[in-house]
Design a protein around this motif. Structure first.
Motif, mmCIF file in Angstrom:
data_model
loop_
_atom_site.group_PDB
_atom_site.id
_atom_site.type_symbol
_atom_site.label_atom_id
_atom_site.label_comp_id
_atom_site.label_asym_id
_atom_site.label_seq_id
_atom_site.Cartn_x
_atom_site.Cartn_y
_atom_site.Cartn_z
ATOM 1 N N ASP A 220 -0.312 102.661 45.609
ATOM 2 C CA ASP A 220 -0.997 103.722 44.882
ATOM 3 C C ASP A 220 -0.901 103.506 43.370
ATOM 4 O O ASP A 220 -1.684 104.062 42.607
ATOM 5 C CB ASP A 220 -0.387 105.083 45.248
ATOM 6 C CG ASP A 220 -1.277 106.251 44.834
ATOM 7 O OD1 ASP A 220 -2.497 106.155 45.038
ATOM 8 O OD2 ASP A 220 -0.742 107.231 44.286
ATOM 9 N N TYR A 221 0.067 102.683 42.967
ATOM 10 C CA TYR A 221 0.249 102.363 41.550
ATOM 11 C C TYR A 221 -0.233 100.957 41.203
ATOM 12 O O TYR A 221 -0.720 100.719 40.106
ATOM 13 C CB TYR A 221 1.732 102.473 41.167
ATOM 14 C CG TYR A 221 2.297 103.853 41.355
ATOM 15 C CD1 TYR A 221 2.299 104.776 40.323
ATOM 16 C CD2 TYR A 221 2.810 104.249 42.582
ATOM 17 C CE1 TYR A 221 2.813 106.057 40.492
ATOM 18 C CE2 TYR A 221 3.324 105.522 42.766
ATOM 19 C CZ TYR A 221 3.318 106.421 41.724
ATOM 20 O OH TYR A 221 3.815 107.684 41.913
ATOM 21 N N ARG A 222 -0.073 100.036 42.150
ATOM 22 C CA ARG A 222 -0.328 98.638 41.829
ATOM 23 C C ARG A 222 -1.512 98.034 42.561
ATOM 24 O O ARG A 222 -1.859 96.887 42.340
ATOM 25 C CB ARG A 222 0.919 97.801 42.165
ATOM 26 C CG ARG A 222 2.048 98.024 41.182
ATOM 27 C CD ARG A 222 3.058 96.922 41.269
ATOM 28 N NE ARG A 222 3.979 96.949 40.140
ATOM 29 C CZ ARG A 222 5.023 96.175 40.019
ATOM 30 N NH1 ARG A 222 5.303 95.296 40.966
ATOM 31 N NH2 ARG A 222 5.814 96.249 38.966
ATOM 32 N N MET A 233 -3.521 105.794 41.950
ATOM 33 C CA MET A 233 -2.737 106.972 41.586
ATOM 34 C C MET A 233 -3.350 108.255 42.151
ATOM 35 O O MET A 233 -3.238 109.335 41.567
ATOM 36 C CB MET A 233 -2.542 107.060 40.069
ATOM 37 C CG MET A 233 -1.759 105.884 39.507
ATOM 38 S SD MET A 233 -1.500 105.942 37.720
ATOM 39 C CE MET A 233 -0.207 107.178 37.596
ATOM 40 N N LEU A 245 7.487 107.283 41.438
ATOM 41 C CA LEU A 245 7.557 108.352 40.436
ATOM 42 C C LEU A 245 8.915 109.054 40.486
ATOM 43 O O LEU A 245 9.523 109.334 39.444
ATOM 44 C CB LEU A 245 6.436 109.358 40.670
ATOM 45 C CG LEU A 245 6.428 110.603 39.771
ATOM 46 C CD1 LEU A 245 6.273 110.204 38.304
ATOM 47 C CD2 LEU A 245 5.321 111.566 40.185
ATOM 48 N N MET A 275 1.767 106.103 34.099
ATOM 49 C CA MET A 275 1.924 104.741 34.599
ATOM 50 C C MET A 275 2.863 103.947 33.699
ATOM 51 O O MET A 275 3.717 103.191 34.195
ATOM 52 C CB MET A 275 0.546 104.065 34.662
ATOM 53 C CG MET A 275 0.518 102.711 35.344
ATOM 54 S SD MET A 275 0.734 102.812 37.142
ATOM 55 C CE MET A 275 2.430 102.293 37.332
ATOM 56 N N ILE A 278 6.442 105.081 34.374
ATOM 57 C CA ILE A 278 6.931 104.573 35.663
ATOM 58 C C ILE A 278 7.312 103.106 35.544
ATOM 59 O O ILE A 278 8.331 102.656 36.088
ATOM 60 C CB ILE A 278 5.869 104.798 36.764
ATOM 61 C CG1 ILE A 278 5.740 106.292 37.051
ATOM 62 C CG2 ILE A 278 6.229 104.039 38.046
ATOM 63 C CD1 ILE A 278 4.510 106.673 37.833
ATOM 64 N N ASN A 279 6.515 102.350 34.787
ATOM 65 C CA ASN A 279 6.836 100.939 34.561
ATOM 66 C C ASN A 279 8.092 100.786 33.708
ATOM 67 O O ASN A 279 8.945 99.932 33.979
ATOM 68 C CB ASN A 279 5.665 100.227 33.888
ATOM 69 C CG ASN A 279 4.489 100.026 34.828
ATOM 70 O OD1 ASN A 279 4.666 99.950 36.042
ATOM 71 N ND2 ASN A 279 3.287 99.941 34.292
ATOM 72 N N VAL A 284 8.577 101.361 40.428
ATOM 73 C CA VAL A 284 7.985 100.540 41.483
ATOM 74 C C VAL A 284 8.990 99.523 42.002
ATOM 75 O O VAL A 284 9.127 99.330 43.225
ATOM 76 C CB VAL A 284 6.704 99.843 40.975
ATOM 77 C CG1 VAL A 284 6.228 98.797 41.981
ATOM 78 C CG2 VAL A 284 5.604 100.866 40.725
#
Length: 326
Positions: A220-222, A233, A245, A275, A278-279, A284
């Motif tokens: 969902d993120y990558r 997302m 998250l 994003m 989160i990174n 992740v």
């Protein structure tokens, strides 16, 4: 009938999964032909059929080899899965599934809910005709109850920023891991595997389901929106706060709070900021580490099963789920 190209590497399994889809379609008989056609379109919408595949592989654990019954149990499992997806899409207001419009988007919510309910009926019709015992039927009913409880937990947790890792894992255990566990257990029990091996299959399925959902959340993120068949997302936009998250928020809750308080009013700029946060806090990467741990637990259970080509297929397939991009 076409099944996903990933099964080209497993010719026998591909043939059996084609039979699974055929059996499901043969049970869909609705007076309203518009409803019937819509449900059949869902059956052939391009899902990976992972749950019935695991059920079919686990049907080789025990001494009894009954192909017809194994296919029927796998069909019931997939029908149950499709029913939950239809209801999921209504609750999540999702417009796309496997890259095509969802049922409630093409029609309306009432139409979709009816279709999902009908698929639940098909699931238990197939099981009642093919399950070995009433106990097995009851077991699957309890499994469905836990799946739906997991869905309710997710619904109740929307836009709640105080979700812990423990809360998340409990939700996933019901929402996703339960059906993988039921799939593996059902295949094993129908092959008359000893209870010890059937429970190994259950535990394996649970660990696979946990890893699968974590990886799904990571995508969902990558992931690529076109490959995934849904926006990137999408979960955060719907107020579903998943593991990457949650891990990131543990490091600096105050950085996330002003953004998450906007709920469904998040802008594209806000999403980009989320994003980046989160990174920064490696949400992740931490989620990936946990997915690997669950996969290793699944492999331990697989190694306890009798030797056979099915066991190697289980290992290979389970490892591949860690590498998927959609």
């Amino acid at each position: 009938m076409r099944v996903h190209q990933m099964w080209n590497a497993y010719p026998e399994l591909k043939t059996d999964l084609t039979s699974v889809l055929s059996l499901i379609e043969s049970h869909i008989r609705v007076r309203d032909k518009t409803v019937e056609l819509t449900i059949k379109e869902l059956v052939h919408s391009g899902g990976k059929l992972l749950r019935p595949a695991y059920s079919l592989l686990c049907s080789q654990i025990g001494p009894k080899k009954d192909k017809e019954k194994s296919i029927a149990v796998a069909a019931a499992i997939e029908t149950l899965h499709m029913a939950t997806l239809v209801h999921d899409d209504v609750i999540d207001e999702a417009n796309i599934r496997h890259g095509i419009p969802t049922i409630h988007t093409k029609k309306d919510n009432k139409f979709a809910i009816y279709s999902g309910d009908y698929l639940f009926c098909v699931c238990f019709t197939i099981l009642s005709r093919h399950a070995t015992s009433l106990a097995h039927l009851e077991f699957n009913a309890r499994g469905m109850e836990k799946i739906l409880s997991g869905e309710l937990d997710q619904l109740n947790s929307r836009y709640k920023s105080n979700v812990s890792v423990k809360n998340y894992l409990s939700r996933v255990s019901g929402k996703t891991a339960q059906l993988f566990a039921v799939s593996c257990y059902s295949g094993a029990i129908e092959s008359e595997a000893p209870r010890r091996l059937a429970m190994n299959a259950w535990n394996m399925g649970h660990h696979i389901g946990m890893a699968f959902q974590i990886m799904d959340d990571i995508l969902d993120y990558r992931g690529n929106s076109q490959a995934l068949g849904k926006p990137i997302m999408a979960d955060i936009r719907q107020g579903i706060y998943n593991l990457p998250l949650i891990y990131a928020m543990q490091e600096n809750p105050k950085a996330f709070q002003p953004l998450l308080e906007k709920k469904d009013a998040l802008t594209e700029s806000d999403m980009q900021t989320l994003m980046e946060l989160i990174n920064t806090y490696k949400g992740v990467e931490k989620a990936q580490d946990l997915a690997r741990k669950y996969t290793k637990k699944a492999i331990v259970q697989i190694n306890r099963m009798p030797k056979g080509t099915y066991r190697e297929s289980l290992k290979e397939l389970t490892m591949k789920l860690l590498e998927r991009i959609n």
